[in-house]
Design an enzyme around this catalytic site. Structure first.
Site, PDB file in Angstrom:
ATOM      1  CG  HIS A 183       8.268   1.165   1.992  1.00 44.20           C
ATOM      2  ND1 HIS A 183       8.901   0.654   0.890  1.00 44.20           N
ATOM      3  CD2 HIS A 183       7.107   0.459   2.101  1.00 44.20           C
ATOM      4  CE1 HIS A 183       8.177  -0.318   0.361  1.00 44.20           C
ATOM      5  NE2 HIS A 183       7.078  -0.445   1.076  1.00 44.20           N
ATOM      6  CB  SER A 187       4.330  -3.030   7.990  1.00 42.34           C
ATOM      7  OG  SER A 187       4.572  -2.740   6.636  1.00 42.34           O
ATOM      8  CE  LYS A 209      -0.122 -12.752   3.965  1.00 43.18           C
ATOM      9  NZ  LYS A 209      -0.700 -11.432   3.726  1.00 43.18           N
ATOM     10  CG  ASP A 210       1.490  -8.829  -1.785  1.00 46.76           C
ATOM     11  OD1 ASP A 210       0.694  -9.000  -0.845  1.00 46.76           O
ATOM     12  OD2 ASP A 210       2.375  -7.954  -1.776  1.00 46.76           O
ATOM     13  CD  GLU A 253     -22.924   2.518  -8.974  1.00 50.78           C
ATOM     14  OE1 GLU A 253     -23.418   1.516  -8.419  1.00 50.78           O
ATOM     15  OE2 GLU A 253     -22.821   2.628 -10.204  1.00 50.78           O
TER      16      GLU A 253
END
Length: 369
Positions: A183, A187, A209-210, A253
């Protein structure tokens, strides 16, 4: 909510918020599982059986936690791939370094969680990895301290459990620092251009959107946990430990298989360990290597794009190699895959800079004509 964001962020920018939600699910499910787990060499397997068979919804918590680990690392790799492809490491180096730190912590937590079922693969996987400590000066003493003695025992399992319980909270705190740094710097965006004059508020554009991303993420988690729970499960995890017999193939894994393949590609212990750490930590060098390029995104660099997709395909190939017995052609394949992985990862910034130079020099000559 009023945080200004570039207006052209695509679906690949959803991975960060999905990781936050997945981390929350892992912490909550882990806390509830720990209430019934016993970190004792003689009782760990029985407590796991109790969780799956007798504890209320224990089977659901266990499946969710196991599937959440796989989903978490899948999202991490997509998140890193997006950062490499769109050159986020160029604009946001401090955010990139904090992200690499988060990845290392996540790998540690993931490995420790792999040990807790205390089955055959847990025991021998822990044996292989902890013995790597002896490569370093003073490593033998550190190994003895970590094990709580000269061999792996209940004391080792207790240490593993405590670290696995506490480190996710360190990851949570580091994630908040990661977001604060993001922040502060702002971005990046798919085009890698300055979009200061073309920003939109985070809410409602990216909250909605999220939310759509969360729906798909929870659907994937539910499918992994309740429909295909055996995809990532290893049957050897439920076999009683036999300290006198080593399994034919020891493997971690799926999300660690690429690193394990690199570790085994060199017969020398120190050499394999050095290459493995170089492959994992090499992404931390990208901000330094990419300082000569001007454009962030690979959209204008076909050469960089080609190297990137080769790197991704080779990453998957290393995963296949890591799951095989280290013999014959698989050893040679691992060595080739290791070279391709390191070469592509470290060559991408140089390829982008070279292509830009050719492109802009040619454009300048065309303008002069």
């Amino acid at each position: 909510m009023k945080y200004p964001c570039p207006s052209n962020l695509n679906i690949w920018w959803n991975m960060g918020s999905m990781l936050f939600v997945t981390l929350a699910i892992q912490i909550l499910s882990g806390i509830m599982l720990s209430m019934n787990y016993t970190a004792d060499g003689n009782l760990a397997t029985e407590s796991m059986s109790y969780i799956l068979r007798d504890a209320n919804y224990g089977w659901a918590l266990r499946s969710t936690h196991m599937a959440g680990a796989s989903l978490f690392f899948a999202l991490i790799y997509i998140h890193v791939g997006r950062g490499v492809y769109y050159g986020s490491y160029m604009k946001l180096p401090h955010v990139w370094y904090s992200g690499v730190t988060l990845y290392l912590l996540s790998m540690g937590v993931g490995f420790l969680g792999y040990v807790l079922p205390w089955g055959v693969m847990s025991y021998w996987g822990l044996t292989v990895i902890t013995n790597m400590m002896t490569v370093f000066p003073g490593g033998a003493r550190a190994l003895e301290w970590f094990q709580g003695g000269f061999t792996i025992s209940t004391f080792t399992l207790k240490r593993v459990f405590v670290l696995h319980f506490l480190l996710p909270f360190v990851i949570l705190g580091m994630s908040l620092i990661h977001v604060v740094l993001l922040h502060n710097d702002g971005s990046s965006n798919p085009l890698g251009l300055d979009t200061t004059e073309l920003v939109v508020p985070f809410h409602p554009y990216y909250t909605s959107k999220d939310l759509v991303g969360f729906v798909f993420m929870l659907a994937a988690l539910s499918a992994l946990a309740f429909t295909f729970p055996k995809i990532t499960a290893d049957p050897l995890q439920w076999q009683t430990i036999n300290k006198m017999k080593t399994p034919a193939v020891i493997k971690p894994e799926w999300y660690f298989l690429y690193a394990y393949a690199i570790l085994r590609s060199v017969p020398h212990k120190a050499g394999g360990l050095a290459l493995m750490f170089a492959a994992i930590l090499g992404i931390a060098l990208l901000p330094t290597l990419g300082k000569y390029a001007k454009a962030q995104s690979m959209v204008i660099s076909p050469l960089g794009e080609a190297l990137f997709f080769i790197w991704v395909a080779n990453f998957m190939f290393l995963g296949i190699i890591g799951s095989q017995e280290p013999a014959g052609a698989w050893i040679l394949a691992g060595q080739v895959g290791t070279f391709v992985h390191l070469f592509c990862m470290l060559s991408i910034p140089a390829a982008n800079a070279k292509w830009e130079k050719m492109l802009f020099n040619g454009y300048g000559k065309w303008i002069q004509i």
